[in-house]
Scaffold this motif. Structure first.
Motif, PDB file in Angstrom:
ATOM      1  N   LYS A   1      62.556  27.408  13.256  1.00 30.57           N
ATOM      2  CA  LYS A   1      62.492  26.270  14.188  1.00 30.57           C
ATOM      3  C   LYS A   1      63.419  26.501  15.380  1.00 30.57           C
ATOM      4  O   LYS A   1      63.090  26.131  16.516  1.00 30.57           O
ATOM      5  N   GLN A   2      64.582  27.120  15.141  1.00 35.49           N
ATOM      6  CA  GLN A   2      65.499  27.427  16.230  1.00 35.49           C
ATOM      7  C   GLN A   2      64.875  28.449  17.176  1.00 35.49           C
ATOM      8  O   GLN A   2      64.992  28.341  18.406  1.00 35.49           O
ATOM      9  N   TYR A   3      64.192  29.444  16.640  1.00 34.94           N
ATOM     10  CA  TYR A   3      63.519  30.449  17.455  1.00 34.94           C
ATOM     11  C   TYR A   3      62.448  29.803  18.332  1.00 34.94           C
ATOM     12  O   TYR A   3      62.321  30.099  19.522  1.00 34.94           O
ATOM     13  N   LYS A   4      61.674  28.902  17.726  1.00 35.71           N
ATOM     14  CA  LYS A   4      60.608  28.211  18.467  1.00 35.71           C
ATOM     15  C   LYS A   4      61.197  27.361  19.590  1.00 35.71           C
ATOM     16  O   LYS A   4      60.685  27.345  20.724  1.00 35.71           O
ATOM     17  N   LEU A   5      62.299  26.667  19.301  1.00 35.36           N
ATOM     18  CA  LEU A   5      62.959  25.842  20.313  1.00 35.36           C
ATOM     19  C   LEU A   5      63.527  26.691  21.442  1.00 35.36           C
ATOM     20  O   LEU A   5      63.399  26.346  22.624  1.00 35.36           O
ATOM     21  N   ASP A   6      64.140  27.820  21.095  1.00 36.97           N
ATOM     22  CA  ASP A   6      64.703  28.711  22.113  1.00 36.97           C
ATOM     23  C   ASP A   6      63.614  29.263  23.026  1.00 36.97           C
ATOM     24  O   ASP A   6      63.800  29.382  24.243  1.00 36.97           O
ATOM     25  N   LYS A   7      62.474  29.606  22.451  1.00 35.96           N
ATOM     26  CA  LYS A   7      61.363  30.138  23.250  1.00 35.96           C
ATOM     27  C   LYS A   7      60.871  29.084  24.244  1.00 35.96           C
ATOM     28  O   LYS A   7      60.599  29.381  25.402  1.00 35.96           O
ATOM     29  N   LEU A   8      60.790  27.841  23.773  1.00 38.10           N
ATOM     30  CA  LEU A   8      60.356  26.752  24.641  1.00 38.10           C
ATOM     31  C   LEU A   8      61.346  26.532  25.783  1.00 38.10           C
ATOM     32  O   LEU A   8      60.961  26.362  26.946  1.00 38.10           O
ATOM     33  N   LYS A   9      62.653  26.581  25.469  1.00 34.05           N
ATOM     34  CA  LYS A   9      63.682  26.383  26.497  1.00 34.05           C
ATOM     35  C   LYS A   9      63.640  27.498  27.537  1.00 34.05           C
ATOM     36  O   LYS A   9      63.797  27.252  28.738  1.00 34.05           O
ATOM     37  N   LYS A  10      63.440  28.730  27.092  1.00 31.61           N
ATOM     38  CA  LYS A  10      63.361  29.850  28.031  1.00 31.61           C
ATOM     39  C   LYS A  10      62.179  29.686  28.977  1.00 31.61           C
ATOM     40  O   LYS A  10      62.297  29.914  30.184  1.00 31.61           O
TER      41      LYS A  10
ATOM     42  N   MET B   1      75.936  41.555  33.913  1.00 37.56           N
ATOM     43  CA  MET B   1      75.193  40.749  32.930  1.00 37.56           C
ATOM     44  C   MET B   1      73.747  40.595  33.390  1.00 37.56           C
ATOM     45  O   MET B   1      73.481  40.091  34.478  1.00 37.56           O
ATOM     46  N   ASN B   2      72.799  41.066  32.550  1.00 37.97           N
ATOM     47  CA  ASN B   2      71.399  41.019  32.946  1.00 37.97           C
ATOM     48  C   ASN B   2      70.793  39.633  32.722  1.00 37.97           C
ATOM     49  O   ASN B   2      71.410  38.746  32.120  1.00 37.97           O
ATOM     50  N   SER B   3      69.559  39.456  33.221  1.00 37.25           N
ATOM     51  CA  SER B   3      68.907  38.134  33.164  1.00 37.25           C
ATOM     52  C   SER B   3      68.623  37.704  31.732  1.00 37.25           C
ATOM     53  O   SER B   3      68.669  36.515  31.415  1.00 37.25           O
ATOM     54  N   GLU B   4      68.322  38.667  30.853  1.00 36.84           N
ATOM     55  CA  GLU B   4      68.042  38.312  29.455  1.00 36.84           C
ATOM     56  C   GLU B   4      69.271  37.709  28.785  1.00 36.84           C
ATOM     57  O   GLU B   4      69.182  36.715  28.061  1.00 36.84           O
ATOM     58  N   ILE B   5      70.434  38.294  29.048  1.00 40.22           N
ATOM     59  CA  ILE B   5      71.674  37.756  28.475  1.00 40.22           C
ATOM     60  C   ILE B   5      71.958  36.381  29.065  1.00 40.22           C
ATOM     61  O   ILE B   5      72.340  35.453  28.349  1.00 40.22           O
ATOM     62  N   GLU B   6      71.771  36.212  30.379  1.00 38.89           N
ATOM     63  CA  GLU B   6      72.000  34.911  31.018  1.00 38.89           C
ATOM     64  C   GLU B   6      71.125  33.829  30.408  1.00 38.89           C
ATOM     65  O   GLU B   6      71.579  32.729  30.121  1.00 38.89           O
ATOM     66  N   ASN B   7      69.861  34.139  30.194  1.00 35.01           N
ATOM     67  CA  ASN B   7      68.944  33.154  29.605  1.00 35.01           C
ATOM     68  C   ASN B   7      69.314  32.837  28.166  1.00 35.01           C
ATOM     69  O   ASN B   7      69.223  31.687  27.723  1.00 35.01           O
ATOM     70  N   THR B   8      69.757  33.861  27.415  1.00 35.75           N
ATOM     71  CA  THR B   8      70.174  33.626  26.031  1.00 35.75           C
ATOM     72  C   THR B   8      71.390  32.714  25.973  1.00 35.75           C
ATOM     73  O   THR B   8      71.469  31.808  25.141  1.00 35.75           O
ATOM     74  N   LEU B   9      72.352  32.936  26.877  1.00 29.42           N
ATOM     75  CA  LEU B   9      73.561  32.110  26.896  1.00 29.42           C
ATOM     76  C   LEU B   9      73.233  30.650  27.234  1.00 29.42           C
ATOM     77  O   LEU B   9      73.939  29.738  26.793  1.00 29.42           O
TER      78      LEU B   9
ATOM     79  N   ILE C   1      70.530  28.994  26.257  1.00 30.79           N
ATOM     80  CA  ILE C   1      69.798  28.301  25.183  1.00 30.79           C
ATOM     81  C   ILE C   1      70.457  28.421  23.820  1.00 30.79           C
ATOM     82  O   ILE C   1      70.085  27.701  22.901  1.00 30.79           O
ATOM     83  N   ILE C   2      71.426  29.305  23.662  1.00 30.39           N
ATOM     84  CA  ILE C   2      72.040  29.498  22.349  1.00 30.39           C
ATOM     85  C   ILE C   2      72.662  28.180  21.885  1.00 30.39           C
ATOM     86  O   ILE C   2      73.313  27.479  22.653  1.00 30.39           O
ATOM     87  N   PRO C   3      72.463  27.771  20.630  1.00 29.08           N
ATOM     88  CA  PRO C   3      72.877  26.430  20.190  1.00 29.08           C
ATOM     89  C   PRO C   3      74.362  26.337  19.850  1.00 29.08           C
ATOM     90  O   PRO C   3      75.030  27.340  19.594  1.00 29.08           O
TER      91      PRO C   3
END
Length: 598
Positions: free
Chosen positions: A352-361, A1-9, A11-13
């Protein structure tokens, strides 16, 4: 599992929606739906997959995308649309690609109206798809009972009817068909009924409502109450048949929808492509602001980019505001109500969800960024001279004046610094006087800090209203720190914020990060103080009569309590038994103590 997937998991709502798995080439290999996106998507990676095909799928995942919707039902619809549009490789292997039913008004003489899952481009009119098969069946049943549409597959051309090729069937005899096959009903009369059916399928149910009400009234006057009740049930069904969905509409819209949001540095745009009332594309992207671009200019750029990328030729574009753009034969609409308004709200929700996810990342990669953002907001909301990187909060604790204590909790960079927490035993105050207690602990805390050269906070929070705040201010004035350190009080009743020398409190929005941080400070100080107070009470309650016996130490008390279990049994015990437990010298001290008491 790469870092991008880890970060997505991370922040995913926890929201309903659809997820897409992409391979190393960026191609969608699987589309799925979920009532809870975070739980469902995480399940692929945090447990062993029994199905070998699923293991192969997980091995090939390099990126995760998702689209949030408003309900589980809409996630079914969106999944259905995306699978048909994208044709992902693993959906064929792992699941059955089901299609939701539509209603067709067939392009033929004396058109039939029936349920279908196959769309054929032969000039027929299709309505749907619908998520509820029950609604579809109820609607078709209504058409047959109210409008007597035919159910046979006969080729009812005028020539065949004139030649007398057909005979009426049972449907005619039970009055469910008016016999067009033998010419008992004209094509003109039949088509009038079809026109009304089409209006109903478009959502204009008022026509059929009048028909049903008239029929119900007729049956009631004829005392045919069971038939009237049956029609009433159908009447209620037809009122509710239209799916209240933003992902698939019963109206055959072909349009583009754009949602917009921005901040100081970027503009965020969501694009939904709707074909025949179904969302078949959803994409959110970001523009980095370079100059002083207006939101109208940025939205215009996004519209041109997305329509070119996805080859859209929709004649209507739904937008939250008019862009700085003119397109030939294209109409921009800002909906105020109805299905189009709901589609715009869905697009706004995703942007808005995209903006929030970007902030969390970003905050996961740089934790100080979150602290800076929150504390900058605190500084702005409370009108402070500097960012409060170091905050301290005080709370008193006593019950009916007993064991008065106080606590001081410390937050650094908006997080608890527990090694800096302090307890205070209130020494100079007799009785339950919270104001005097606050004066004492604030003076002791900062007098010592000045003497030792310890760092001082930028903000002091007092748990209490005006009285406690003024007491703290008195102490700060006494030691020369008032004006150098900001100090506020928070009252419990309405969570109002008090400032020194200002009788009017500040009321912060209950969802503001500033209020949440102050509440966290207050609650932590209260918890820390109560814990200390309980410890003191417990210790004082454990003080026994043994503590008054001179010459009896801890070990002797332990032996006596282990053997006799209680003071009462010890007093009633035989002298010889006491001496056997602790020895002659200690035993005589205990015996003499209780004799003197008597």
């Amino acid at each position: 599992m790469n870092s991008e997937i880890e970060n997505t998991l991370k922040i995913i709502p926890h929201s309903p929606g659809c997820y897409q798995f992409l391979d190393e080439k960026g191609k969608v290999i699987y589309v799925g739906k979920a009532k809870d996106l975070k739980r469902r998507v995480s399940s692929y990676f945090n447990k062993f997959q029994d199905n070998p095909k699923t293991r192969v799928l997980v091995k090939n995942i390099r990126q995760i995308k998702y689209i949030v919707v408003n309900s589980e039902e809409e996630s079914f619809l969106l999944e259905n649309n995306l699978i048909k549009q994208l044709k992902p490789r693993y959906n064929v292997m792992l699941k059955d690609d089901k299609t939701y039913p539509s209603i067709v008004v067939k392009n033929e003489y004396f058109p039939r109206v029936y349920k279908t899952r196959n769309i054929v481009k032969d000039g027929s009119k299709y309505f749907g798809p619908y998520t509820s098969v029950m609604s579809v069946n109820a609607l078709i049943d209504i058409f047959r009972k109210v409008y007597h549409v035919r159910t046979c597959r006969l080729n009812l051309t005028p020539e065949n009817i004139a030649a007398g090729k057909f005979k009426v069937c049972l449907e005619y005899h039970i009055k469910r068909c008016q016999g067009p096959c033998e010419g008992y009903q004209s094509l003109e009369d039949y088509n009038k009924n079809i026109e009304e059916i089409v209006e109903i399928l478009k959502g204009n149910v008022g026509i059929v409502e009048k028909q049903l009400q008239s029929k119900m009234q007729q049956y009631a006057e004829e005392l045919r109450f069971e038939e009237a009740q049956a029609l009433k049930e159908k009447y209620l069904l037809i009122q509710n048949f239209r799916e209240k969905s933003q992902v698939v509409s019963n109206l055959n819209y072909n349009l583009d929808v754009f949602g917009y949001d921005d901040d100081e540095n970027s503009a965020y745009i969501n694009y939904l492509h709707v074909v025949n009332g179904a969302v078949v594309q959803a994409y959110t992207f970001e523009y980095r602001k370079k100059l002083d671009e207006t939101r109208e200019e940025l939205l215009s750029l996004g519209i041109v980019e997305m329509r070119q990328r996805f080859g859209s030729e929709s004649k209507e574009i739904i937008v939250p505001f008019l862009p700085d753009l003119t397109l030939t034969n294209v109409e921009f609409t800002i909906p105020q109500r109805g299905d189009k308004k709901k589609l715009l709200e869905l697009s706004d929700k995703n942007v808005k969800q995209y903006k929030l996810d970007k902030l969390k990342k970003a905050e996961m990669l740089n934790p100080d960024q979150r602290a800076t953002r929150i504390l900058t907001t605190v500084q702005k909301d409370l009108h402070l001279k500097e960012i409060p990187w170091h905050i301290e909060c005080f709370d008193n604790s006593n019950i009916q004046g007993t064991n008065p204590v106080a606590s001081c909790v410390v937050f650094k960079k908006a997080k608890p610094s527990k090694k800096d927490y302090r307890h205070f035993n209130v020494k100079t105050v007799v009785g339950p006087d919270d104001f005097a207690s606050m004066r004492e602990i604030v003076e002791r805390r900062y007098s010592r800090a000045l003497n030792e050269g310890s760092p001082l906070p930028q903000l002091i929070v007092i748990d209490g209203g005006k009285g406690q705040l003024h007491a703290a201010v008195d102490s700060l004035q006494k030691i020369g720190l008032y004006g150098k350190i900001a100090v506020i009080g928070i009252a419990k009743r309405l969570e109002e914020i008090y400032f020194p020398e200002d009788p009017i409190p500040l009321y912060l929005d209950k969802n503001s990060e500033t209020l949440k941080l102050i509440q966290q400070l207050r609650d932590e100080a209260h918890r820390f103080g109560i814990t200390f107070h309980r410890q003191k009470r417990s210790k004082s309650q454990l003080t026994s009569e043994f503590d008054n016996i001179k010459g009896v130490g801890t070990e002797t008390r332990k032996k006596l309590l282990t053997h006799f279990k209680s003071i009462k049994r010890l007093k009633e015990a035989d002298e010889k038994e006491i001496i056997e437990v602790v020895g002659e010298s200690k035993g005589k001290i205990v015996i003499d103590h209780f004799k003197n008491q008597s």
